[in-house]
Design a protein around this motif. Structure first.
Motif, mmCIF file in Angstrom:
data_model
loop_
_atom_site.group_PDB
_atom_site.id
_atom_site.type_symbol
_atom_site.label_atom_id
_atom_site.label_comp_id
_atom_site.label_asym_id
_atom_site.label_seq_id
_atom_site.Cartn_x
_atom_site.Cartn_y
_atom_site.Cartn_z
ATOM 1 N N LEU A 1 -1.609 1.625 0.802
ATOM 2 C CA LEU A 1 -2.632 2.010 -0.172
ATOM 3 C C LEU A 1 -2.223 3.311 -0.846
ATOM 4 C CD1 LEU A 1 -5.878 1.200 1.837
ATOM 5 C CD2 LEU A 1 -4.861 -0.126 -0.017
ATOM 6 N N ALA A 2 -2.176 3.285 -2.170
ATOM 7 C CA ALA A 2 -1.644 4.428 -2.902
ATOM 8 C C ALA A 2 -2.710 5.424 -3.348
ATOM 9 C CB ALA A 2 -0.869 3.938 -4.126
ATOM 10 N N PRO B 1 -5.397 7.164 -2.097
ATOM 11 C CA PRO B 1 -5.610 8.464 -1.440
ATOM 12 C C PRO B 1 -4.407 9.393 -1.544
ATOM 13 C CG PRO B 1 -5.369 6.690 0.180
ATOM 14 C CD PRO B 1 -5.502 6.041 -1.143
ATOM 15 N N ILE B 2 -3.213 8.823 -1.590
ATOM 16 C CA ILE B 2 -2.005 9.641 -1.704
ATOM 17 C C ILE B 2 -1.915 10.258 -3.099
ATOM 18 C CG2 ILE B 2 0.524 9.559 -1.675
ATOM 19 C CD1 ILE B 2 0.150 7.200 0.368
ATOM 20 N N LEU B 3 -2.207 9.456 -4.112
ATOM 21 C CA LEU B 3 -2.156 9.955 -5.487
ATOM 22 C C LEU B 3 -3.197 11.040 -5.725
ATOM 23 C CD1 LEU B 3 -1.620 6.577 -7.393
ATOM 24 C CD2 LEU B 3 0.078 8.335 -6.920
ATOM 25 N N ILE B 4 -4.375 10.868 -5.154
ATOM 26 C CA ILE B 4 -5.431 11.885 -5.311
ATOM 27 C C ILE B 4 -5.005 13.200 -4.662
ATOM 28 C CG2 ILE B 4 -7.824 12.480 -4.739
ATOM 29 C CD1 ILE B 4 -7.475 10.306 -6.901
ATOM 30 N N LEU B 5 -4.407 13.085 -3.470
ATOM 31 C CA LEU B 5 -3.920 14.297 -2.801
ATOM 32 C C LEU B 5 -2.858 15.000 -3.643
ATOM 33 C CD1 LEU B 5 -3.613 13.414 1.003
ATOM 34 C CD2 LEU B 5 -5.063 15.159 -0.043
ATOM 35 N N LEU B 6 -1.969 14.227 -4.263
ATOM 36 C CA LEU B 6 -0.941 14.819 -5.107
ATOM 37 C C LEU B 6 -1.557 15.577 -6.276
ATOM 38 C CD1 LEU B 6 1.715 11.946 -5.226
ATOM 39 C CD2 LEU B 6 1.979 14.181 -4.159
ATOM 40 N N ILE C 1 7.447 12.060 -9.593
ATOM 41 C CA ILE C 1 6.943 11.262 -8.467
ATOM 42 C C ILE C 1 7.611 9.890 -8.476
ATOM 43 C CG2 ILE C 1 4.921 10.146 -7.448
ATOM 44 C CD1 ILE C 1 3.211 12.372 -8.664
ATOM 45 N N HIS C 2 8.185 9.506 -7.330
ATOM 46 C CA HIS C 2 8.784 8.178 -7.168
ATOM 47 C C HIS C 2 8.017 7.426 -6.082
ATOM 48 C CE1 HIS C 2 12.957 8.864 -9.092
ATOM 49 N NE2 HIS C 2 12.146 9.830 -9.474
ATOM 50 N N LEU C 3 7.568 6.230 -6.396
ATOM 51 C CA LEU C 3 6.954 5.345 -5.397
ATOM 52 C C LEU C 3 7.891 4.160 -5.192
ATOM 53 C CD1 LEU C 3 3.225 5.229 -6.610
ATOM 54 C CD2 LEU C 3 4.237 6.751 -4.915
ATOM 55 N N ILE C 4 8.427 4.028 -3.992
ATOM 56 C CA ILE C 4 9.391 2.970 -3.702
ATOM 57 C C ILE C 4 8.820 2.055 -2.638
ATOM 58 C CG2 ILE C 4 11.734 2.457 -2.895
ATOM 59 C CD1 ILE C 4 12.535 5.253 -3.904
ATOM 60 N N GLY C 5 8.647 0.782 -2.956
ATOM 61 C CA GLY C 5 8.091 -0.173 -1.998
ATOM 62 C C GLY C 5 6.809 -0.806 -2.513
ATOM 63 N N ARG C 6 6.126 -1.525 -1.647
ATOM 64 C CA ARG C 6 4.929 -2.276 -2.057
ATOM 65 C C ARG C 6 3.680 -1.407 -1.910
ATOM 66 N NH1 ARG C 6 4.817 -8.275 0.171
ATOM 67 N NH2 ARG C 6 3.068 -8.266 -1.288
ATOM 68 N N TRP C 7 3.421 -0.628 -2.946
ATOM 69 C CA TRP C 7 2.260 0.240 -2.984
ATOM 70 C C TRP C 7 1.114 -0.498 -3.680
ATOM 71 C CZ3 TRP C 7 2.381 5.152 -0.803
ATOM 72 C CH2 TRP C 7 3.643 5.562 -0.362
ATOM 73 N N SER C 8 -0.040 -0.433 -3.088
ATOM 74 C CA SER C 8 -1.191 -1.179 -3.613
ATOM 75 C C SER C 8 -2.169 -0.240 -4.300
ATOM 76 C CB SER C 8 -1.899 -1.905 -2.458
ATOM 77 O OG SER C 8 -3.090 -2.504 -2.894
ATOM 78 N N PHE C 9 -2.428 -0.486 -5.590
ATOM 79 C CA PHE C 9 -3.493 0.220 -6.293
ATOM 80 C C PHE C 9 -3.939 -0.623 -7.480
ATOM 81 C CE2 PHE C 9 0.608 2.263 -7.236
ATOM 82 C CZ PHE C 9 0.800 1.852 -8.544
ATOM 83 N N LEU D 1 -5.072 3.754 -10.792
ATOM 84 C CA LEU D 1 -3.990 4.401 -11.532
ATOM 85 C C LEU D 1 -4.538 5.246 -12.677
ATOM 86 C CD1 LEU D 1 -0.948 4.492 -11.272
ATOM 87 C CD2 LEU D 1 -0.773 2.616 -12.914
ATOM 88 N N GLN D 2 -5.541 4.715 -13.388
ATOM 89 C CA GLN D 2 -6.162 5.486 -14.465
ATOM 90 C C GLN D 2 -6.820 6.750 -13.918
ATOM 91 O OE1 GLN D 2 -8.614 3.201 -17.285
ATOM 92 N NE2 GLN D 2 -7.631 1.363 -16.479
ATOM 93 N N GLU D 3 -7.491 6.609 -12.789
ATOM 94 C CA GLU D 3 -8.162 7.766 -12.181
ATOM 95 C C GLU D 3 -7.161 8.859 -11.828
ATOM 96 O OE1 GLU D 3 -10.913 8.766 -8.257
ATOM 97 O OE2 GLU D 3 -10.746 6.679 -8.964
ATOM 98 N N PHE D 4 -6.009 8.442 -11.306
ATOM 99 C CA PHE D 4 -4.962 9.410 -10.966
ATOM 100 C C PHE D 4 -4.471 10.150 -12.204
ATOM 101 C CE2 PHE D 4 -0.214 9.812 -10.819
ATOM 102 C CZ PHE D 4 -0.185 11.007 -10.113
#
Length: 502
Positions: free
Chosen positions: A411-412, A414-419, A430-438, A443-446
């Protein structure tokens, strides 16, 4: 207004790595041509995998014909009269420029390519081996006599047979050499070349007296900064001369170890001024012999650590090495083999060490596998106020009981919000590598939060294997708004969905 020639030359020098632009400038006018040709011919050889097989063959033919034109008339006549080698009349003409004189970089394989692509039929028809040796000698003699060589991969014969080599190698800065090459040649290098800044050594069939000769080569340099040891498993390089260790402890800034750890922990630690350490493994030839000694290496001035194609099971060893940098580390690259799981305890250890000992870290890889690490991640962001690039890897793990857990999705949100809220104000990559779910909304909120916090324009790279239109649309929208400055979205086939060139 017409620019002075010195300004034009300086501008073109700044474009020395952009060959496409230089080729365009080549046909602008005579002045541009005179400045561009020497830049292009410093390193005219095609790079590995840069061309298709057919294009590469054509490239070598054209390049070879131009170089053959640069042979002396005497040499061309000798090839024709003594060895009955017919040269096309066009090759007997003098070239517009003495192109060869501009060459500064000579990998040993280029001569074989020149011979194979320009004289293969002649060699096959006649006495192949003898003719190949003749061509090999003539090309080497041409390069040694005319090139001011800066980077050289030494051939398997004593290059100092040519008297001119002592002059034309006098400004050599990069040397690649096999340790099994003739002892006499290594001794001659020590006597005649003192300007090396980088030495790449292929360790094959090591003998003690050869190692002594290599140590003397080190000591004979005025400003040696980089050494790359490349070797096969089981090979060790043993320093026998304290003088060489003392010299390298003051001089050496960059150490690279390829395929295996060939130096002891004490020797590596003795290079106290080392600022960059790179350890590279070939996936198909992975030998972990000696890797455990890295936990005993202490490098208090190390700023850049690169670990390429390593195994997840060794992360705790690398983490101990990170701990021993005592806070100096700024850039950390760790590329773990795709099929290599990481013990969960190693990830915990890694987080704790980064938090406690890396306040100056700027580029950081992270493995986040579940929400249970969120608190650790938040503490890490607060403890590392200089992060400008963060790379999130999605990996499978081993539990403490050595049970393999294939995590399918992370799950992406909470991580994006922390960033957005807790990361360094310098973060812009920022690089996201792998199966991130959002979701699209996540994504718009981030991106809205990133904009609201007045953060720096972001480079956003998303590497996934599930195609989704909404990610593309959202990223394109925020790229237009200036929240994202550049980036790529990669799926099964890498694609750029918004501009990555600005």
């Amino acid at each position: 207004m017409i620019l002075p020639e010195d300004c034009i030359r300086e501008i073109l020098e700044q474009l020395s790595e952009d060959k496409r632009t230089l080729y365009s400038c080549l046909i602008t006018n005579r002045t541009y041509c005179q400045f561009v040709v020497p830049i292009l011919w410093r390193n005219p050889w095609p790079t590995f995998n840069s061309l298709t097989n057919e294009l590469e063959r054509i490239y070598w033919k054209i390049l070879g014909k131009t170089i053959i034109k640069c042979l002396t008339l005497e040499t061309k006549q000798k090839l024709s009269n003594q060895f009955q080698i017919y040269l096309n009349p066009s090759l007997l003409q003098k070239p517009l420029f003495n192109y060869v004189s501009y060459i500064q970089i000579i990998p040993v394989g280029v001569i074989n390519q020149l011979i194979r692509n320009n004289f293969e039929e002649i060699i096959n028809y006649n006495n192949g081996e003898q003719l190949e040796q003749i061509f090999n000698k003539e090309f080497w003699e041409l390069f040694i006599k005319q090139c001011k060589i800066k980077s050289l991969e030494i051939p398997n014969f004593n290059i100092f047979e040519y008297p001119e080599s002592k002059i034309h190698l006098s400004s050599l800065s990069i040397l690649k050499i096999f340790i099994s090459y003739p002892k006499e040649m290594i001794i001659e290098l020590s006597k005649n070349v003192h300007t090396l800044k980088r030495i790449e050594i292929f360790l094959i069939y090591i003998y003690e007296d050869t190692m002594n000769d290599i140590e003397n080569l080190f000591i004979s340099q005025k400003n040696l900064k980089e050494i790359n040891f490349m070797f096969i498993a089981g090979q060790k390089f043993i320093f026998n001369n304290k003088k060489s260790i003392d010299y390298l402890s003051n001089s050496l800034k960059i150490l690279e170890l390829c395929s295996c750890i060939c130096l002891s922990a004490n020797i590596i630690s003795s290079f106290i001024n080392l600022t960059e350490l790179k350890i590279f493994y070939h996936i198909s030839l992975y030998h972990d012999e000696g890797i455990e000694i890295l936990s005993n290496v202490i490098l208090p001035k190390l700023e850049i650590l690169s670990l390429v194609n390593v195994k997840g099971e060794h992360l705790s060893i690398f983490t101990k090495l990170i701990e021993n940098t005592k806070g100096s580390l700024k850039i950390l690259y760790i590329h773990i083999q795709k099929s290599s799981p990481i013990p969960s305890s190693s990830i915990d250890y890694y987080f704790n060490i980064i938090k406690s000992t890396c306040p100056n870290i700027e580029v950081l890889p992270i493995w986040l596998i579940s929400v249970f690490y969120l608190k650790n991640f938040e503490d890490l962001l607060i403890s590392c106020p200089k992060i400008r690039k963060i790379i999130f890897h999605f990996k499978s793990i081993f539990t403490p009981n050595n049970n393999f857990i294939p995590i399918d999705i992370v799950l992406a949100k909470p991580i994006l919000i922390l960033l957005s809220l807790k990361s360094s104000i310098l973060l812009n990559n920022i690089h996201l590598i792998g199966r991130w779910s959002f979701s699209s909304l996540d994504l718009q909120e981030f991106f809205e939060l990133w904009k609201e916090m007045k953060r720096k324009p972001l480079k956003f790279v998303f590497n996934n294997n599930i195609y989704s239109h909404y990610i593309i649309r959202v990223c394109e929208y925020y790229h237009q708004k200036g929240v994202i400055k550049k980036g790529t979205i990669n799926y099964t086939t890498p694609c750029t969905y918004y501009d990555d060139s600005k």
